[in-house]
Every structure is written in structure tokens, then in C-alpha cells.
Design a protein around this motif. Structure first.
Motif, PDB file in Angstrom:
ATOM      1  N   THR A  93       0.696  -1.191  -0.159  1.00 17.53           N
ATOM      2  CA  THR A  93       0.039   0.048   0.001  1.00 17.53           C
ATOM      3  C   THR A  93       0.902   1.233  -0.009  1.00 17.53           C
ATOM      4  OG1 THR A  93      -1.931  -1.093   1.235  1.00 17.53           O
ATOM      5  CG2 THR A  93      -1.983   1.366   1.205  1.00 17.53           C
ATOM      6  N   ASN A  94       0.527   2.130  -0.832  1.00 15.66           N
ATOM      7  CA  ASN A  94       1.485   3.676  -1.115  1.00 15.66           C
ATOM      8  C   ASN A  94       0.603   4.376  -0.453  1.00 15.66           C
ATOM      9  OD1 ASN A  94       2.817   5.611  -1.732  1.00 15.66           O
ATOM     10  ND2 ASN A  94       2.979   5.168  -3.858  1.00 15.66           N
ATOM     11  N   PHE A  95       1.093   5.013   0.746  1.00 15.50           N
ATOM     12  CA  PHE A  95       0.453   6.036   1.625  1.00 15.50           C
ATOM     13  C   PHE A  95       0.936   7.436   1.086  1.00 15.50           C
ATOM     14  CE2 PHE A  95      -0.486   2.107   4.081  1.00 15.50           C
ATOM     15  CZ  PHE A  95      -1.685   2.322   4.661  1.00 15.50           C
ATOM     16  N   GLY A  96       2.046   7.444   0.248  1.00 15.94           N
ATOM     17  CA  GLY A  96       2.696   8.684   0.149  1.00 15.94           C
ATOM     18  C   GLY A  96       2.118   9.512  -1.009  1.00 15.94           C
ATOM     19  N   LEU A  97       3.032  10.391  -1.502  1.00 13.86           N
ATOM     20  CA  LEU A  97       2.694  11.351  -2.616  1.00 13.86           C
ATOM     21  C   LEU A  97       3.369  11.046  -3.962  1.00 13.86           C
ATOM     22  CD1 LEU A  97       2.792  14.597  -0.622  1.00 13.86           C
ATOM     23  CD2 LEU A  97       0.949  13.342  -1.166  1.00 13.86           C
ATOM     24  N   LEU A  98       4.209   9.776  -3.849  1.00 19.03           N
ATOM     25  CA  LEU A  98       5.041   9.429  -5.131  1.00 19.03           C
ATOM     26  C   LEU A  98       4.706   7.968  -5.584  1.00 19.03           C
ATOM     27  CD1 LEU A  98       8.528  11.355  -4.142  1.00 19.03           C
ATOM     28  CD2 LEU A  98       6.690  12.060  -5.815  1.00 19.03           C
ATOM     29  N   PRO A  99       5.077   7.904  -6.712  1.00 20.23           N
ATOM     30  CA  PRO A  99       4.530   6.437  -7.090  1.00 20.23           C
ATOM     31  C   PRO A  99       5.737   5.568  -6.273  1.00 20.23           C
ATOM     32  CG  PRO A  99       4.742   7.987  -9.028  1.00 20.23           C
ATOM     33  CD  PRO A  99       4.992   8.645  -7.836  1.00 20.23           C
ATOM     34  N   PHE A 100       5.398   4.271  -6.235  1.00 17.08           N
ATOM     35  CA  PHE A 100       6.433   3.213  -5.849  1.00 17.08           C
ATOM     36  C   PHE A 100       6.693   2.247  -6.923  1.00 17.08           C
ATOM     37  CE2 PHE A 100       7.085  -1.008  -3.551  1.00 17.08           C
ATOM     38  CZ  PHE A 100       8.413  -0.485  -2.960  1.00 17.08           C
ATOM     39  N   VAL A 101       7.847   2.066  -7.245  1.00 18.84           N
ATOM     40  CA  VAL A 101       8.213   0.924  -8.270  1.00 18.84           C
ATOM     41  C   VAL A 101       8.189  -0.336  -7.461  1.00 18.84           C
ATOM     42  CG1 VAL A 101      10.138   0.243  -9.790  1.00 18.84           C
ATOM     43  CG2 VAL A 101       9.916   2.702  -9.297  1.00 18.84           C
ATOM     44  N   LEU A 102       7.451  -1.390  -8.426  1.00 19.37           N
ATOM     45  CA  LEU A 102       7.208  -2.615  -7.856  1.00 19.37           C
ATOM     46  C   LEU A 102       8.071  -3.552  -8.337  1.00 19.37           C
ATOM     47  CD1 LEU A 102       3.214  -2.512  -8.455  1.00 19.37           C
ATOM     48  CD2 LEU A 102       4.361  -2.435  -6.068  1.00 19.37           C
ATOM     49  N   ASP A 103       8.532  -4.717  -7.679  1.00 20.29           N
ATOM     50  CA  ASP A 103       9.436  -5.556  -8.423  1.00 20.29           C
ATOM     51  C   ASP A 103       8.615  -6.739  -8.894  1.00 20.29           C
ATOM     52  OD1 ASP A 103       8.564  -6.660  -6.083  1.00 20.29           O
ATOM     53  OD2 ASP A 103      10.505  -6.752  -4.873  1.00 20.29           O
ATOM     54  N   ARG A 104       7.338  -6.948  -8.641  1.00 21.54           N
ATOM     55  CA  ARG A 104       6.615  -8.038  -9.322  1.00 21.54           C
ATOM     56  C   ARG A 104       5.553  -7.418 -10.313  1.00 21.54           C
ATOM     57  NH1 ARG A 104       4.639 -11.654  -4.316  1.00 21.54           N
ATOM     58  NH2 ARG A 104       3.759 -12.661  -6.399  1.00 21.54           N
ATOM     59  N   ASP A 105       5.251  -8.275 -11.376  1.00 24.30           N
ATOM     60  CA  ASP A 105       4.349  -7.941 -12.364  1.00 24.30           C
ATOM     61  C   ASP A 105       2.945  -8.786 -12.451  1.00 24.30           C
ATOM     62  OD1 ASP A 105       5.457  -9.997 -13.638  1.00 24.30           O
ATOM     63  OD2 ASP A 105       6.305  -8.923 -15.278  1.00 24.30           O
ATOM     64  N   ASP A 106       2.882  -9.629 -11.501  1.00 24.80           N
ATOM     65  CA  ASP A 106       1.897 -10.715 -11.372  1.00 24.80           C
ATOM     66  C   ASP A 106       0.672 -10.249 -10.542  1.00 24.80           C
ATOM     67  OD1 ASP A 106       3.672 -10.701  -9.396  1.00 24.80           O
ATOM     68  OD2 ASP A 106       3.201 -12.947  -8.981  1.00 24.80           O
ATOM     69  N   ALA A 107       0.051  -8.971 -10.581  1.00 33.56           N
ATOM     70  CA  ALA A 107      -0.770  -8.609  -9.363  1.00 33.56           C
ATOM     71  C   ALA A 107      -2.176  -9.197  -9.652  1.00 33.56           C
ATOM     72  CB  ALA A 107      -0.936  -7.061  -9.954  1.00 33.56           C
TER      73      ALA A 107
END
Length: 564
Positions: free
Chosen positions: A524-538
Motif C-alpha cells: 500500500t502506497n500512503f505517500g505522494l510519489l509512485p512506488f516502483v514494484l518488483d513484481r508484475d503478477d498483480a
């Protein structure tokens, strides 16, 4: 990545998977605002039964019914006139039996509200007490005392009720009775054996009708010590709440619940119970222990900002409490007493947002200052609500959702004084807007006199924007909040595993990541900037991803993958 492990919940004889309530998904229904079957503008039991398909498709394990008993509605049904019947405006016992059978046929449990701190002033016991006079056995079921001052014309103490105003009311013969809440809700005397025996009868009455569990209203307030001389308000406030306080969270309340536990355990399967207990965290395990009610509500997320540090601390604290009691935690973001979380998260924060008007917290209730101010950022509130919901539904323990949150409903602020019903509003002379805004009847269709709630109107006014949040429109939209809840609850049932989690370091204080034992992973991203994910199997996201990154105010589910 660094992984930090939480405590494992232990101490119960049965495995967690054998006890549905440990990690069940429960939908709270406020009966008077769910669905109206007969056109009197008030929701009813038959209306709930008519929506069984909807409840089944939602994917819940149980329904919790707020009070449906005969009531003058001085406090939304929490002023109970008869604990072993259905309010005639809501139906009959036969209607209730039909609802239980219909839910059970779909594999859905039913939990009902028990309100043991007080009765309605219309209850036959209280009417008998008024007629019987001083020193009578009827008055000993309640907390009557003589007044002070000339001729006893002043209340026994300066105590204030939870809804504002004096906590004492004088009756015709001059005595006063204690009411911790509305004047129409006289407190019961739990030192009286007749009171204790009658509630055991009530628990058996509903258990015999197939009820699977009970939610205990203000479970921490039943037993009281009114030994003379009575203390003043300031003297009470100065005392520690450590089990010996005269008025709240007394150790002797667990003598009551030990007897109730014996009743619950006499059924096969045992009936469940969950305490509404607003107590210090060190006292929560007493209510959640197997010898007492067995589970207690955790309201910490409900009172929290949309903030990573707060959410993490709350999860860690409450998993520790669950380990201490041997129970499981409960997670709640909205209920019938607070401003809906889609609105809370869309209001400016008084400490962080420049120019934001203050949002007051009044006791357990959030109150929108001024009714429609400050200005609500509806989109931000909905994004954060969806993200918080996916975070919450993935936690170890039981998840409670409140009717309408699956539609993304906001608080209804546009209710005039002439339409308000909550006693808080009237006892505070309009300075506290109360809880009507989260109790407005649900919109089922995009049109009609009550948006499909019933044949003819609704008991609280529904705003025009309800059309966009109706079940009819959201069922046709794969990106709607309703579609998200249905997918999340279905996946949750498949992914649920042992009652623990491990925190995974993200390198950012404003992004939380945890993993369940089977590899189910949540970010969960509670911040103001995007967070780069290390997985692509959402498996599921609360909102669209952005080129492999998790945008602000968004949650993603992965898994199962790496296990521990």
C-alpha cells in the motif's frame, strides 16, 4: 529484502480454519436503512431477505444485524423495549426465522446485537418501576437514587450522559434514575440477579432460533458501583480505569460474561460473541479471552488517519493483543457510529493541510465541522478508501464492513435539522451533527423516489448524488467499488492462511508491504510519489498501476509466491 515476522496467534484448542469468526468477513446491516419491503420508508427484515442474492454475491461469511427489536427509536433502535421480539414496523418473528433460514441456506452466518447496559424507558420493567415506587423490587432492576438539595430537586451527581446533558432524570415521585446515554435509556442494575437471569434467557431465545453469534453493545459499561457517597464528575475522571473504577471497565463485568460463555458453549457449534469495549489496550484481552466473550472489536483503524506509520503501529499492536488473549483481531473502517471512511480520507487534515478547516473527533465519532465544510475531495477520499479496504481485508483476523461502504458511499452531510434523528444532535443543541449521515438508506437503483430502497420514500433524505453510487450502476461497471469488494472478498476466501504476517522492508516510510504465510503479499502506497514494484503478477489493485509503479493512495495484492 528484509523481512520482519509478527507473532503467531496461539492458545485455542481448535485450528483457526475450524472457527469461522476468527478470519471471517462480516457485513454490518443497519436494518432500518437497508431495504424497505412494505413502503413505510423504514427498512425491515423482509427487505433484508429480499436482498439475499446481493449479500451472497458480495462474498461475506456473516451478517451482523444492528438492533431490530421493538423500540421507540430514541436512539436508532438501541433503546430496546422487548429483547425477545421484532419491532412490528420491521416484521415478525416468523420474518426473522425466514431470514435466518435464507442466510444459512447460502452459507452465511447471522450475528445479532445485544444491548445490555440499558433498556428503553418503554420496556415493561421500567414502566413497572415507575408505578411501583421507592424501595420496590421493580426499581432495583435499575439505578434509582434520591436527589440532592432542597426536597431532592437536584440530581444525585453532576455526571453528564454520553449524548450530552445530565446523566440523571427525575421521575414523578421525586427519585432520579441514571441514564448513561439518552434519557429514554435507563441503565440496568447488573448487581440484580433478576437482570442477569433475564439476559441469559434472551441469549438462549435467539440461539435457539439459529443465531450464530452476538455483538455486545458497550460491553465495558454494565457493572457499576454506586455505593454512597457518590463521587463527583471530576473525582470520577481523576480515577484510574484499572478494573476497580466505579463506572466503567470493571473486573466484575467478566463474571457476567463467564456465565454467558457457558451458555454459548452449551450449543453445538458454540455461539460466538464480540465485545464493543472502548477500553485501554491492556484491558482488551480480558474481553477477548476464551473465558469471557471470546473476541473484542478493534477500532484503531477506524480512528486513524490514512497514514502508513499509524496503520503499521495499529496492526502490530493488535496482533500482539490477539496473541495475549488467544483470540483473533477484528478490523473496522466504518460502522453506524462514525463518518464513512471514504469521506474521512477526503477531508483536509487540520495539522497537515494548509488552510484546512478543523475536523473534530467527538468521543468515538468523527464530526464534519459545519455539516458541509470543510470541502470534501471526493476523488481522493474514494481512492484512499479503496486502498485502505484492500489493506484491511488482507490482515489476519476478522474483517467487518458496514453496509454501503462496498458502494463507496460518502457521508451524507445534506440533512436539515428538521430531518435529523440522532439524539446527539438534539442533546447538543445542534452543535454535534451526530450519526445520521452514515445511516441514510441505501441506493439500490439510479432512479425512483428512494433509489430503490422501498416503494415510497426513505426515513432519512437521500441526496441526488446517490444515483451514481447505486447498486444498479455499480453492478454494470467492472471498475466500480462494488466490483472491487466482490473480487476482493472472493480472493480473500481463497487466499486466507494462518493468522500471522511478515513485514517486508520497502525502503520508504510511507509504503507498507506485508506477506501472509502462504505468500499472499500486499503493498500500500500512503505517500505522494509512485512506488516502483518488483513484481508484475498483480492479482488485484485498488486502482490502476502506472507502468510498473504503484501510484499514491493505491494497494496491490500479489501471491501466492514466496512463503515463510
Amino acid at each position: 529484502m528484509q523481512t520482519q515476522f509478527s507473532s503467531v496467534v496461539k492458545g485455542w484448542a481448535m485450528e483457526p480454519t475450524e472457527e469461522w469468526w476468527r478470519q471471517g468477513a462480516v457485513c454490518q446491516i443497519y436494518p432500518r436503512s437497508f431495504a424497505d419491503s412494505n413502503g413505510d420508508a423504514l427498512g425491515d427484515i423482509a427487505g433484508i431477505t429480499s436482498r439475499i442474492d446481493y449479500l451472497e454475491r458480495l462474498g461475506i461469511d456473516a451478517v451482523w444485524l444492528s438492533p431490530f427489536y421493538p423500540s421507540a427509536l430514541a436512539d436508532g433502535g438501541y433503546d430496546v423495549a422487548d429483547y425477545r421480539d421484532v419491532d412490528p414496523r420491521l416484521g415478525t418473528l416468523a420474518d426473522f426465522d425466514e431470514l435466518v433460514a435464507a442466510l444459512h441456506a447460502r452459507g452465511v452466518k447471522i450475528v445479532v446485537d445485544i444491548v445490555p447496559n440499558h433498556t428503553s424507558d418503554q420496556h415493561e420493567w421500567f414502566q413497572e418501576a415507575l408505578d411501583a415506587g421507592r424501595g420496590s423490587a421493580a426499581r432495583e432492576r435499575y439505578l434509582f437514587r434520591e436527589g440532592t438539595g432542597p426536597d431532592g430537586a437536584e440530581p444525585p451527581t453532576d455526571w453528564v450522559s454520553m449524548f450530552g446533558g445530565p446523566a440523571w432524570e427525575r421521575v414523578a415521585d421525586g427519585q432520579w434514575y441514571l441514564h448513561s446515554f439518552a434519557v429514554e435509556q435507563p441503565d440496568l442494575n447488573w448487581a440484580n440477579p433478576e437482570v442477569r437471569a433475564d439476559f441469559v434467557t434472551t441469549l438462549r431465545f435467539w440461539s435457539d432460533r439459529g443465531v450464530d453469534g452476538f455483538r455486545i453493545d458497550v460491553a465495558h459499561m454494565l457493572t457499576k458501583d454506586l455505593t454512597e457517597p457518590l463521587l463527583s464528575r471530576s473525582e470520577l475522571d481523576a480515577l484510574p480505569v484499572d478494573g476497580l473504577h466505579p463506572m466503567v471497565d470493571r473486573d466484575d463485568v467478566h463474571e457476567v460474561y463467564a456465565e454467558w460463555r457457558r451458555v454459548f458453549d452449551s450449543y453445538d457449534p458454540p455461539r460466538t460473541a464480540v465485545a464493543e469495549a472502548w477500553v485501554h489496550r491492556s484491558r482488551v484481552p480480558l474481553y477477548a479471552s476464551r473465558d469471557s466473550l471470546g473476541q473484542a472489536f478493534n477500532f484503531d483503524l477506524l480512528l486513524a488517519d490514512f497514514d502508513a506509520a499509524q496503520f503499521r503501529r495499529i496492526v502490530v499492536d493488535n496482533l500482539e493483543l490477539a496473541e495475549q488473549s488467544g483470540s483473533s483481531s477484528t478490523w473496522v473502517l466504518s460502522n453506524h457510529d462514525v463518518v464513512r471512511h471514504a469521506t474521512r480520507y477526503g477531508l483536509p487534515h487540520p495539522d497537515r493541510d494548509a488552510g484546512g478547516a478543523p475536523v473534530r473527533k467527538h468521543g468515538t465519532d468523527w464530526v464534519i465541522s459545519g455539516g458541509v465544510d470543510p470541502v470534501l475531495d471526493r476523488g481522493r477520499g474514494e481512492r484512499r478508501a479503496r486502498a485502505a479496504t484492500l489493506f484491511m481485508l488482507a490482515l489476519p483476523g476478522a474483517s467487518y464492513i458496514y453496509q454501503g461502504e462496498e458502494l463507496g458511499l460518502h457521508e451524507v452531510a445534506e440533512i436539515g435539522p428538521e430531518d435529523r434523528q440522532d439524539p446527539t444532535f438534539f442533546r447538543s443543541e445542534g452543535t454535534d451533527y451526530g450519526r445520521d449521515g452514515c445511516r441514510v438508506p441505501l441506493p439500490w437503483t439510479a432512479s425512483g423516489s428512494s433509489f430503490g430502497f422501498g416503494p415510497d420514500g426513505a426515513h432519512l433524505p437521500q441526496p441526488p448524488w446517490f444515483a451514481d453510487y447505486s447498486v444498479e450502476r455499480e453492478e454494470a461497471d467492472a471498475s466500480s467499488t462494488l466490483s472491487l469488494y466482490r473480487r476482493a472478498l472472493a480472493l480473500r476466501r481463497e487466499l486466507q492462511s494462518a493468522e500471522r504476517l511478515a513485514w517486508v522492508d520497502t525502503g520508504r516510510d510511507d509504503v507498507l508491504r506485508f506477506r501472509r504465510p502462504n505468500g499472499w503479499e500486499v503493498v500500500t502506497n500512503f505517500g505522494l510519489l509512485p512506488f516502483v514494484l518488483d513484481r508484475d503478477d498483480a492479482l488485484l489493485t485498488s486502482g490502476p498501476l502506472d507502468a510498473g509503479a504503484l501510484p499514491p493512495d493505491t494497494t496491490v495484492w500479489f501471491g501466492p509466491g514466496n512463503t515463510y
